[in-house]
Design a protein around this motif. Structure first.
Motif, PDB file in Angstrom:
ATOM      1  N   LEU A   6       0.822  -1.209   0.000  1.00 39.04           N
ATOM      2  CA  LEU A   6       0.000   0.000   0.000  1.00 39.04           C
ATOM      3  C   LEU A   6       0.857   1.260   0.000  1.00 39.04           C
ATOM      4  O   LEU A   6       0.317   2.360  -0.148  1.00 39.04           O
ATOM      5  CB  LEU A   6      -0.908   0.018   1.240  1.00 39.04           C
ATOM      6  CG  LEU A   6      -1.919  -1.111   1.392  1.00 39.04           C
ATOM      7  CD1 LEU A   6      -2.626  -1.018   2.741  1.00 39.04           C
ATOM      8  CD2 LEU A   6      -2.944  -1.057   0.260  1.00 39.04           C
ATOM      9  N   PHE A  63       0.557   1.679   9.268  1.00 36.51           N
ATOM     10  CA  PHE A  63      -0.471   1.798  10.297  1.00 36.51           C
ATOM     11  C   PHE A  63       0.194   2.285  11.577  1.00 36.51           C
ATOM     12  O   PHE A  63       1.245   1.785  11.977  1.00 36.51           O
ATOM     13  CB  PHE A  63      -1.171   0.453  10.515  1.00 36.51           C
ATOM     14  CG  PHE A  63      -2.123   0.104   9.397  1.00 36.51           C
ATOM     15  CD1 PHE A  63      -3.368   0.699   9.327  1.00 36.51           C
ATOM     16  CD2 PHE A  63      -1.764  -0.794   8.409  1.00 36.51           C
ATOM     17  CE1 PHE A  63      -4.244   0.404   8.300  1.00 36.51           C
ATOM     18  CE2 PHE A  63      -2.616  -1.112   7.378  1.00 36.51           C
ATOM     19  CZ  PHE A  63      -3.870  -0.507   7.318  1.00 36.51           C
ATOM     20  N   ALA A  80       2.234   2.447   2.619  1.00 35.47           N
ATOM     21  CA  ALA A  80       1.633   3.149   3.750  1.00 35.47           C
ATOM     22  C   ALA A  80       2.032   2.441   5.041  1.00 35.47           C
ATOM     23  O   ALA A  80       2.664   1.370   5.026  1.00 35.47           O
ATOM     24  CB  ALA A  80       0.116   3.176   3.602  1.00 35.47           C
ATOM     25  N   ARG A 139      -7.296   8.976   9.577  1.00 37.85           N
ATOM     26  CA  ARG A 139      -6.261   9.105   8.548  1.00 37.85           C
ATOM     27  C   ARG A 139      -5.303  10.199   8.996  1.00 37.85           C
ATOM     28  O   ARG A 139      -5.735  11.235   9.503  1.00 37.85           O
ATOM     29  CB  ARG A 139      -6.865   9.434   7.193  1.00 37.85           C
ATOM     30  CG  ARG A 139      -5.797   9.639   6.129  1.00 37.85           C
ATOM     31  CD  ARG A 139      -6.186   9.145   4.791  1.00 37.85           C
ATOM     32  NE  ARG A 139      -5.050   9.222   3.849  1.00 37.85           N
ATOM     33  CZ  ARG A 139      -5.113   8.787   2.608  1.00 37.85           C
ATOM     34  NH1 ARG A 139      -6.214   8.220   2.163  1.00 37.85           N
ATOM     35  NH2 ARG A 139      -4.057   8.886   1.818  1.00 37.85           N
ATOM     36  N   HIS A 190      -0.322   7.334   4.683  1.00 39.15           N
ATOM     37  CA  HIS A 190       0.189   7.003   3.352  1.00 39.15           C
ATOM     38  C   HIS A 190       1.491   7.756   3.097  1.00 39.15           C
ATOM     39  O   HIS A 190       1.746   8.816   3.677  1.00 39.15           O
ATOM     40  CB  HIS A 190      -0.839   7.365   2.274  1.00 39.15           C
ATOM     41  CG  HIS A 190      -0.539   6.779   0.931  1.00 39.15           C
ATOM     42  ND1 HIS A 190       0.248   7.427  -0.014  1.00 39.15           N
ATOM     43  CD2 HIS A 190      -0.900   5.590   0.364  1.00 39.15           C
ATOM     44  CE1 HIS A 190       0.348   6.676  -1.097  1.00 39.15           C
ATOM     45  NE2 HIS A 190      -0.343   5.567  -0.893  1.00 39.15           N
ATOM     46  N   LYS A 220     -13.423   2.623   9.689  1.00 39.65           N
ATOM     47  CA  LYS A 220     -12.026   3.012   9.468  1.00 39.65           C
ATOM     48  C   LYS A 220     -11.516   3.861  10.628  1.00 39.65           C
ATOM     49  O   LYS A 220     -12.247   4.663  11.201  1.00 39.65           O
ATOM     50  CB  LYS A 220     -11.899   3.799   8.161  1.00 39.65           C
ATOM     51  CG  LYS A 220     -12.344   3.025   6.921  1.00 39.65           C
ATOM     52  CD  LYS A 220     -12.291   3.903   5.692  1.00 39.65           C
ATOM     53  CE  LYS A 220     -12.788   3.158   4.449  1.00 39.65           C
ATOM     54  NZ  LYS A 220     -12.814   4.038   3.255  1.00 39.65           N
ATOM     55  N   LYS A 263      -8.679   1.261  16.512  1.00 47.48           N
ATOM     56  CA  LYS A 263      -8.069   0.730  15.299  1.00 47.48           C
ATOM     57  C   LYS A 263      -6.880   1.612  14.932  1.00 47.48           C
ATOM     58  O   LYS A 263      -6.928   2.833  15.109  1.00 47.48           O
ATOM     59  CB  LYS A 263      -9.083   0.721  14.143  1.00 47.48           C
ATOM     60  CG  LYS A 263     -10.195  -0.300  14.335  1.00 47.48           C
ATOM     61  CD  LYS A 263     -10.982  -0.482  13.065  1.00 47.48           C
ATOM     62  CE  LYS A 263     -11.993  -1.616  13.222  1.00 47.48           C
ATOM     63  NZ  LYS A 263     -12.733  -1.869  11.968  1.00 47.48           N
ATOM     64  N   ASP A 264      -5.821   0.974  14.422  1.00 43.81           N
ATOM     65  CA  ASP A 264      -4.638   1.747  14.044  1.00 43.81           C
ATOM     66  C   ASP A 264      -4.979   2.744  12.944  1.00 43.81           C
ATOM     67  O   ASP A 264      -5.777   2.464  12.044  1.00 43.81           O
ATOM     68  CB  ASP A 264      -3.530   0.805  13.559  1.00 43.81           C
ATOM     69  CG  ASP A 264      -2.945  -0.010  14.703  1.00 43.81           C
ATOM     70  OD1 ASP A 264      -3.055   0.435  15.856  1.00 43.81           O
ATOM     71  OD2 ASP A 264      -2.398  -1.099  14.440  1.00 43.81           O
ATOM     72  N   ALA A 265      -4.372   3.921  13.035  1.00 40.29           N
ATOM     73  CA  ALA A 265      -4.594   4.968  12.047  1.00 40.29           C
ATOM     74  C   ALA A 265      -3.766   4.708  10.798  1.00 40.29           C
ATOM     75  O   ALA A 265      -2.765   3.965  10.831  1.00 40.29           O
ATOM     76  CB  ALA A 265      -4.249   6.326  12.644  1.00 40.29           C
ATOM     77  N   PHE A 266      -4.160   5.334   9.679  1.00 38.42           N
ATOM     78  CA  PHE A 266      -3.559   5.066   8.368  1.00 38.42           C
ATOM     79  C   PHE A 266      -2.718   6.266   7.943  1.00 38.42           C
ATOM     80  O   PHE A 266      -3.190   7.408   7.963  1.00 38.42           O
ATOM     81  CB  PHE A 266      -4.666   4.804   7.344  1.00 38.42           C
ATOM     82  CG  PHE A 266      -4.162   4.422   5.977  1.00 38.42           C
ATOM     83  CD1 PHE A 266      -3.731   3.138   5.713  1.00 38.42           C
ATOM     84  CD2 PHE A 266      -4.134   5.358   4.948  1.00 38.42           C
ATOM     85  CE1 PHE A 266      -3.283   2.774   4.453  1.00 38.42           C
ATOM     86  CE2 PHE A 266      -3.687   5.004   3.682  1.00 38.42           C
ATOM     87  CZ  PHE A 266      -3.258   3.708   3.438  1.00 38.42           C
TER      88      PHE A 266
END
Length: 517
Positions: free
Chosen positions: A54, A58, A56, A138, A70, A135, A65-68
């Motif tokens: 990706l 995490f 990216a 971000r 990029h 989700k 939940k783990d943040a994303f």
């Protein structure tokens, strides 16, 4: 254009902020209690996983939940940020600004995230999008701190100016001012509201942002992984910072503490407008008094009616939003079908632009306008839709109508879409499908009154009911309320609330707090 801000604060619903333009509701914002992941918040993140496929990573910022993050959101100077973080954490960098920090080279735009980040690395990150649906947040590590007139960007030297400031003379003036007062190794973005402002106002705003950066670096020294190191302002102050102009005529607040905070903030950023902040003291609910509640009920929901008889049907899917334009009962002669379609589409375009702001709809939006055969009419509709969307602060792109009459819009999505349930429960069955005998409603109210007055020993009681029930309780020479006075020895205040179901009733004490039964 006259703008008003109506701020409703209740213990049950939190803070809801309504923006009116010429008495029409155009934006509705809710400030969630304990929202620790608002856009603009900065956390000390820990890299949990690197995902080469990706490009990216995490990141753990304390959310479930783990943040994303990029690669394209790292920012060109992420190596300088990593370097500063290491120096601050080990105590070898004592300065609060970046004067003595040697900046690293910009990263390759087409590079790989594994070349920059490693597992368990600590990295300050900023919330770019709040958690939406399933989700996590971000993130971006291209940090920025927004003020009223300028935005401070560390590890840069560029001074950029809002494209909405058109005059070259004004652009050059603002750029020279900011270049003369900004600290080294900091870039600055000059916002639209800076137009016409003097050195003192810009410098004060810039100094406030520098002070926030100093707070960030000092907290970074002792911060634990996934801990917030700098928070964005509350939603009310953020909205005022971004949109407050001389066009505002009133700001009404129904809660004393928020009124004081709002007035203080307006006095700080725009002293001339302090007088427009007013405390709402009427007994009627603030949204009902200003007609906001009625507009909310009419504007949200699957179907939205337009003035000319046409209507919109709005559907939501996981991937996109779909809006269908229908002419409804609006009719025209065969010769005028094209003109009628254009009129309906133009009216729909104006309402669609409002709906996108009002519901904060983001991502991909597909609009099925009524078919028009003349290219000039399609071109006119496209230009009018762009004009209606020009006041939208969210970044967006509008594509011209396709040969099928579809218009595609992409709109920035940083928060969950605003959803409000407009369908009410059946007043007879309360959604169960079974009804109680309405003849016992007065008995229920009277029994609860007796319990509250005699068992709980409440002194000052207000009974809130539907207007029909209110009329029944007060009707007649010897009304129900008079009978209650003789029975309980207390005068009961009765208040009609139009948003209640027919058989709904609630009791409130003298401090306007609901008495739970």
């Amino acid at each position: 254009m006259v703008k008003e801000l109506i701020i409703d604060s209740t213990p049950e619903r939190g803070v809801t902020i309504a923006l009116l333009q010429d008495k029409q509701l155009v934006e509705l914002n809710k400030e969630q209690a304990n929202n620790n992941y608002a856009v603009g918040d900065i956390y000390l993140g820990r890299i949990k996983k690197i995902m080469p496929g990706l490009n990216a990573a995490f990141v753990d910022v304390g959310y479930s939940k783990d943040a994303f993050l990029h690669y394209l959101d790292l920012g060109p100077q992420v190596q300088s940020l990593i370097k500063l973080t290491k120096l601050v954490k080990n105590g070898s960098y004592k300065e609060k600004l970046l004067d003595s920090l040697k900046l690293e080279k910009d990263i390759n735009k087409a590079g790989k995230i594994s070349e920059v980040l490693t597992r368990n690395m600590l990295l300050p990150v900023q919330i770019a999008k709040e958690p939406i649906s399933t989700k996590g947040p971000r993130l971006s590590s291209d940090l920025s701190i927004a003020g009223r007139y300028v935005v401070l960007v560390p590890f840069s030297s560029a001074v950029s100016i809002s494209k909405r400031i058109k005059g070259n003379a004004e652009r050059n003036r603002l750029k020279k001012i900011v270049e003369s007062i900004k600290p080294s190794n900091f870039g600055v973005i000059i916002r639209t509201v800076s137009e016409g402002k003097g050195v003192a106002e810009l410098q004060k705003d810039l100094l406030d942002l520098i002070a926030k950066w100093e707070v960030l670096t000092s907290r970074l020294r002792s911060a634990e992984p996934s801990q917030k190191v700098l928070g964005e302002m509350d939603r009310t102050s953020t909205i005022l910072r971004d949109i407050l102009t001389d066009e505002f005529s009133h700001i009404y607040v129904n809660e004393q503490a928020i009124y004081e905070e709002t007035r203080s903030y307006v006095q700080e950023i725009s002293p001339d407008l302090e007088k427009i902040v007013k405390l709402y003291k009427h007994k009627e609910h603030i949204f009902e008094h200003f007609g906001v509640e009625r507009q909310i009920k009419a504007a949200f929901g699957k179907t939205v009616n337009l003035h000319g008889g046409a209507y919109l049907v709005i559907e939501h899917t996981e991937a996109l939003h779909v809006i269908d334009v229908n002419s409804g009962n609006r009719t025209a002669n065969k010769e005028n079908q094209e003109e009628n379609a254009l009129q309906v589409n133009m009216e729909a375009a104006k309402e669609i632009a409002r709906q996108l702001r009002l519901r904060d709809m983001g991502g991909i939006v597909v609009i099925d306008f009524i078919d028009m055969h003349k290219p000039t009419n399609r071109k006119e509709l496209y230009a009018y839709l762009k004009q209606c969307m020009a006041t939208d602060r969210a970044r967006h792109t509008i594509l011209p109508p396709s040969k099928f009459g579809l218009v595609q819009i992409t709109r920035q999505r940083v928060r969950p879409e605003m959803t409000i349930v407009t369908n009410e429960k059946c007043p007879a069955c309360d959604g169960t499908g079974e009804i109680r005998s309405s003849i016992v409603l007065m008995d229920d109210i009277e029994n609860n009154l007796g319990f509250i007055l005699q068992e709980q020993n409440e002194k000052d009681i207000t009974l809130c009911v539907h207007p029909y029930i209110y009329a029944y309780i007060k009707s007649g020479f010897i009304s129900r309320r008079v009978k209650w006075y003789f029975k309980f020895g207390r005068w009961i205040k009765v208040k009609p609330v139009s948003s209640y179901y027919l058989t709904e009733f609630h009791f409130f004490n003298g401090k306007e707090v609901e008495i739970k039964l």
